[in-house]
Design a protein around this motif. Structure first.
Motif, mmCIF file in Angstrom:
data_model
loop_
_atom_site.group_PDB
_atom_site.id
_atom_site.type_symbol
_atom_site.label_atom_id
_atom_site.label_comp_id
_atom_site.label_asym_id
_atom_site.label_seq_id
_atom_site.Cartn_x
_atom_site.Cartn_y
_atom_site.Cartn_z
ATOM 1 N N ARG A 35 0.832 -1.211 0.000
ATOM 2 C CA ARG A 35 0.000 0.000 0.000
ATOM 3 C C ARG A 35 0.867 1.261 0.000
ATOM 4 O O ARG A 35 1.719 1.444 0.860
ATOM 5 C CB ARG A 35 -0.905 -0.010 1.234
ATOM 6 N N PHE A 36 0.612 2.136 -0.962
ATOM 7 C CA PHE A 36 1.432 3.333 -1.116
ATOM 8 C C PHE A 36 1.225 4.341 0.003
ATOM 9 O O PHE A 36 2.074 5.194 0.240
ATOM 10 C CB PHE A 36 1.128 4.011 -2.458
ATOM 11 N N ARG A 37 0.116 4.281 0.702
ATOM 12 C CA ARG A 37 -0.202 5.324 1.675
ATOM 13 C C ARG A 37 0.790 5.335 2.837
ATOM 14 O O ARG A 37 0.884 6.328 3.561
ATOM 15 C CB ARG A 37 -1.632 5.170 2.168
ATOM 16 N N SER A 38 1.530 4.259 3.040
ATOM 17 C CA SER A 38 2.358 4.108 4.242
ATOM 18 C C SER A 38 3.396 5.213 4.391
ATOM 19 O O SER A 38 3.530 5.811 5.458
ATOM 20 C CB SER A 38 3.055 2.750 4.228
ATOM 21 N N MET A 39 4.139 5.485 3.340
ATOM 22 C CA MET A 39 5.217 6.454 3.471
ATOM 23 C C MET A 39 4.668 7.855 3.736
ATOM 24 O O MET A 39 5.187 8.593 4.584
ATOM 25 C CB MET A 39 6.102 6.445 2.225
ATOM 26 N N GLN A 40 3.608 8.214 3.046
ATOM 27 C CA GLN A 40 3.014 9.524 3.249
ATOM 28 C C GLN A 40 2.490 9.679 4.674
ATOM 29 O O GLN A 40 2.693 10.710 5.314
ATOM 30 C CB GLN A 40 1.887 9.737 2.243
ATOM 31 N N ASP A 41 1.841 8.646 5.199
ATOM 32 C CA ASP A 41 1.272 8.728 6.536
ATOM 33 C C ASP A 41 2.340 8.711 7.618
ATOM 34 O O ASP A 41 2.294 9.500 8.574
ATOM 35 C CB ASP A 41 0.287 7.577 6.753
ATOM 36 N N LEU A 42 3.305 7.827 7.503
ATOM 37 C CA LEU A 42 4.325 7.697 8.552
ATOM 38 C C LEU A 42 5.322 8.849 8.525
ATOM 39 O O LEU A 42 5.941 9.159 9.540
ATOM 40 C CB LEU A 42 5.034 6.353 8.416
ATOM 41 N N ALA A 43 5.460 9.502 7.374
ATOM 42 C CA ALA A 43 6.338 10.670 7.315
ATOM 43 C C ALA A 43 5.793 11.818 8.157
ATOM 44 O O ALA A 43 6.544 12.719 8.550
ATOM 45 C CB ALA A 43 6.520 11.123 5.871
ATOM 46 N N LYS A 44 4.510 11.788 8.457
ATOM 47 C CA LYS A 44 3.906 12.846 9.269
ATOM 48 C C LYS A 44 4.195 12.672 10.764
ATOM 49 O O LYS A 44 3.902 13.574 11.559
ATOM 50 C CB LYS A 44 2.392 12.875 9.049
ATOM 51 N N ASP A 45 4.748 11.522 11.156
ATOM 52 C CA ASP A 45 5.002 11.228 12.559
ATOM 53 C C ASP A 45 6.426 11.659 12.926
ATOM 54 O O ASP A 45 7.401 11.001 12.552
ATOM 55 C CB ASP A 45 4.830 9.732 12.813
ATOM 56 N N PRO A 46 6.589 12.757 13.657
ATOM 57 C CA PRO A 46 7.941 13.255 13.959
ATOM 58 C C PRO A 46 8.724 12.363 14.908
ATOM 59 O O PRO A 46 9.934 12.552 15.069
ATOM 60 C CB PRO A 46 7.671 14.628 14.588
ATOM 61 N N SER A 47 8.063 11.383 15.544
ATOM 62 C CA SER A 47 8.791 10.498 16.449
ATOM 63 C C SER A 47 9.539 9.402 15.695
ATOM 64 O O SER A 47 10.363 8.689 16.281
ATOM 65 C CB SER A 47 7.831 9.849 17.451
ATOM 66 N N ILE A 48 9.285 9.243 14.405
ATOM 67 C CA ILE A 48 9.944 8.205 13.607
ATOM 68 C C ILE A 48 11.217 8.775 12.992
ATOM 69 O O ILE A 48 11.206 9.830 12.351
ATOM 70 C CB ILE A 48 8.996 7.680 12.523
ATOM 71 N N ASP A 49 12.312 8.068 13.195
ATOM 72 C CA ASP A 49 13.611 8.512 12.699
ATOM 73 C C ASP A 49 13.886 8.051 11.275
ATOM 74 O O ASP A 49 14.487 8.782 10.485
ATOM 75 C CB ASP A 49 14.723 7.962 13.599
ATOM 76 N N ASN A 98 10.531 16.737 9.210
ATOM 77 C CA ASN A 98 10.780 15.953 10.421
ATOM 78 C C ASN A 98 12.184 15.368 10.479
ATOM 79 O O ASN A 98 12.494 14.597 11.385
ATOM 80 C CB ASN A 98 9.741 14.838 10.534
ATOM 81 N N LYS A 99 13.005 15.735 9.477
ATOM 82 C CA LYS A 99 14.405 15.290 9.434
ATOM 83 C C LYS A 99 14.522 13.768 9.541
ATOM 84 O O LYS A 99 15.353 13.228 10.273
ATOM 85 C CB LYS A 99 15.229 15.982 10.523
ATOM 86 N N GLN A 100 13.672 13.088 8.806
ATOM 87 C CA GLN A 100 13.712 11.630 8.765
ATOM 88 C C GLN A 100 14.696 11.155 7.698
ATOM 89 O O GLN A 100 15.051 11.895 6.786
ATOM 90 C CB GLN A 100 12.312 11.074 8.464
#
Length: 634
Positions: A35-49, A98-100
């Motif tokens: 599912r393509f939505r994963s990267m777009q959604d998880l990029a919004k989470d600043p706690s993910i490095d 988010n500097k991921q």
């Protein structure tokens, strides 16, 4: 409550109760079709490095490898996965904000070309994210030189030397480790594009960078290897393919948007598996155990950077959707790594007939005889020609669909004319062909004769053969190409260990008599036993485990190699089966060597990935202790 501190000095907001640096890394893809939505959604989470994803498989590597090997110029060599670009594009601004970091193997057989595409995409989005790439997995020239000098490259599943393969290799790709990825991040890359790295390599590389581990920190590296193994198939660890799906996902209305997994890796290597908070799915000891048992080869898990021991692993429930992994033991990597060798196998096609009601076996035999008679001497030009029936007719079926089975005629040939149905260049439409031979007997065929009307599958398509062997790491030109034009060589590991080619295999020690638990109920094994199976080339692995401690002695005593062969019945190929146990997980693991028909690329079976073997074994009836059965079925 203190927060974690990332290498760039920024906090990621994840609290632990004490100052503890934890890498939060999310698996955003388990394959090119995820599912393509994963990267777009998880990029919004600043706690993910770090966001990492797996975009390739043995199947895609053969196609991309052939593309690169057969193209005329470097400018045309775009043998990478464009779906990664589609997933990345809407996430770029949040990744930068988010500097991921992002790590992907979508470079497939052309990571340098994909890195250029991604760098231009980043620029077009108005971002200054820096893109580097890792190369060296293409070892075609080294492989051919070694082959010419007499190297045998025996198959990992079968031990047969490659000169008995009967195929002409076109490319060879080695499975790289995570050191090049770690160096890319240390040199300032925000996005790292790789080709064929081991599935867990992005997690190893990210953890090495984040925690500043060295190449001899084998305990920590082994933990990262296990974390990568759990995360790289995305939702497989959050409820996908989970044998407990009915109660915990389907009936709970929690099955339509399984969350992507997140690993929290500590400086010691220990880690927790969790998932997106605002999505469905589940992370529990059973889902993590299932993924842990997936596609492994034995108690030792080999990687280019480290070897991890699996049979002492422990899982602890730390709360809702949080499972801690401990007990991992690390040792040096082998001096070799896996190599995948691609050859053009020829063309394959298939035709389907529907058979209903009585006399199914006789109807199949009628189709077989008539088809072979039509083919005449041409049948000798098929390397593979099978007549397989899928399904069975119950006594007193309730409707016509349940009384119907599928007959699949499957063929492979190196002769494109026979597989063309008149579509091959220069071949007349009336030329004899596989599809015509199958269909021309319809009017003299079986009662109720009905072919599948979409005959596009009867036209041959190319297929590839894939050979898996070992390759010396010191013959790989592993390199990092940085965003600012530098080339950094990545040396092979200096501290290695030679391991036996075959791992320990054993039936259980001191099995208990199967009447120890009293009365039994005859029921499918899967009513009380979870499992997962999968493929590694033509090997097929099968992991079975139970939910409760008092069921462990029964499972280990019941499921010997001999019992598995009994349950397999006609699916037993008579080849070697390895077995080992993970007592802390109440798990028994089997490796069925060379069980799959040449692997996913060229298999004549429906179960091309070995994933259905587990469900076949779980449906087989056994004598289950009534005390276990009465607890409720899975």
């Amino acid at each position: 409550m203190a927060t974690d501190i990332r290498p760039n000095g920024q906090t990621n907001g994840h609290t632990n109760g004490a100052l503890k640096r934890v890498l939060r890394i999310a698996g955003v893809s388990g394959g090119v079709f995820d599912r393509f939505r994963s990267m777009q959604d998880l990029a919004k989470d600043p706690s993910i490095d770090v966001l990492f994803g797996d975009w390739i498989s043995e199947i895609s590597m053969t196609f991309r490898g052939n593309e690169r090997a057969t193209r005329d110029s470097d400018a045309e060599r775009t043998a990478f996965e464009m779906s990664f670009v589609a997933a990345l594009k809407p996430a770029i601004k949040d990744i930068a904000k988010n500097k991921q970091r992002v790590i992907s193997n979508a470079g497939s057989c052309d990571p340098e070309a994909l890195a250029k595409v991604v760098q231009q995409l980043v620029k077009d989005q108005g971002s200054d994210l820096k893109v580097s790439c890792v190369t060296g997995d293409d070892v075609t020239e080294q492989f051919k030189a070694m082959l010419k000098s007499g190297e045998k490259f025996p198959s990992l599943p079968s031990d047969i030397p490659i000169d008995q393969w009967g195929q002409k290799p076109v490319c060879a790709q080695a499975y790289l480790g995570g050191v090049g990825i770690a160096e890319a991040l240390r040199h300032g890359a925000d996005i790292v594009i790789c080709g064929r790295v081991a599935d867990a390599a992005p997690v190893i590389g990210a953890a090495m960078w984040y925690h500043n581990w060295g190449r001899d920190d084998f305990t920590q590296l082994a933990y990262a290897l296990v974390a990568g193994h759990l995360l790289e198939c995305s939702a497989y660890v959050t409820g996908g393919y989970y044998t407990g799906f009915k109660q915990e996902l389907l009936y709970a209305n929690n099955c339509t948007n399984l969350g992507f997994p997140i690993g929290e890796i500590e400086a010691t290597g220990e880690f927790v598996i969790t998932k997106e908070e605002n999505a469905g799915g589940i992370v529990n000891i059973q889902t993590v155990t299932a993924q842990l048992l997936y596609e492994i080869q034995g108690p030792l898990y080999y990687n280019s950077d480290v070897t991890a021991r699996f049979d002492g692993i422990k899982l602890t429930d730390e709360g809702q959707n949080r499972v801690r992994v401990t007990g991992v033991v690390g040792s040096p990597p082998p001096p070799t790594t896996k190599i995948g060798i691609t050859a053009r196998g020829g063309w394959q096609a298939e035709v389907h007939f529907f058979l209903t009601g009585l006399d199914i076996a006789e109807k199949v035999e009628l189709v077989r005889r008539q088809t072979l008679e039509s083919m005449g001497d041409y049948r000798k030009e098929f390397q593979t020609l099978t007549f397989n029936v899928t399904g069975s007719v119950p006594i007193n079926p309730k409707n016509q669909a349940s009384a119907t089975v599928d007959l699949r005629i499957f063929a492979q040939s190196r002769n494109p004319d026979l597989m063309s149905a008149g579509t091959h260049k220069g071949v007349a439409p009336d030329t004899p062909s596989f599809g015509k031979w199958c269909i021309e007997n319809c009017l003299q065929g079986y009662p109720g004769g009905t072919p599948a009307m979409d005959l596009r599958q009867s036209i041959g398509k190319p297929f590839f053969e894939y050979w898996v062997a070992l390759f010396p790491q010191d013959k790989i030109n592993h390199e990092l190409h940085t965003f600012d034009g530098k080339t950094v060589p990545i040396p092979p590991p200096s501290n290695t260990r030679v391991y036996p080619r075959r791992q320990d295999s054993y039936d259980t020690a001191l099995p208990l008599a199967l009447d120890t638990w009293g009365k039994t109920v005859r029921a499918p094994l899967g009513h009380v036993v979870h499992g997962r199976s999968g493929d590694k080339s033509s090997d097929c692995n099968l992991g079975l485990f139970v939910r409760h401690a008092d069921e462990w002695d029964w499972l280990r005593s019941l499921m010997s190699v001999g019992k598995l062969r009994e349950l397999l019945e006609e699916e037993d190929k008579g080849k070697k089966i390895d077995r080992f146990e993970i007592p802390a997980l109440y798990a028994v693991h089997f490796l069925l060597r060379d069980h799959l028909d040449r692997g996913a690329n060229s298999s004549s079976s429906y179960d091309i990935l070995g994933k259905n073997l587990c469900e076949y074994v779980r449906c087989k009836p056994v004598d289950i202790p009534k005390v276990f059965y009465d607890r409720g079925t899975i």
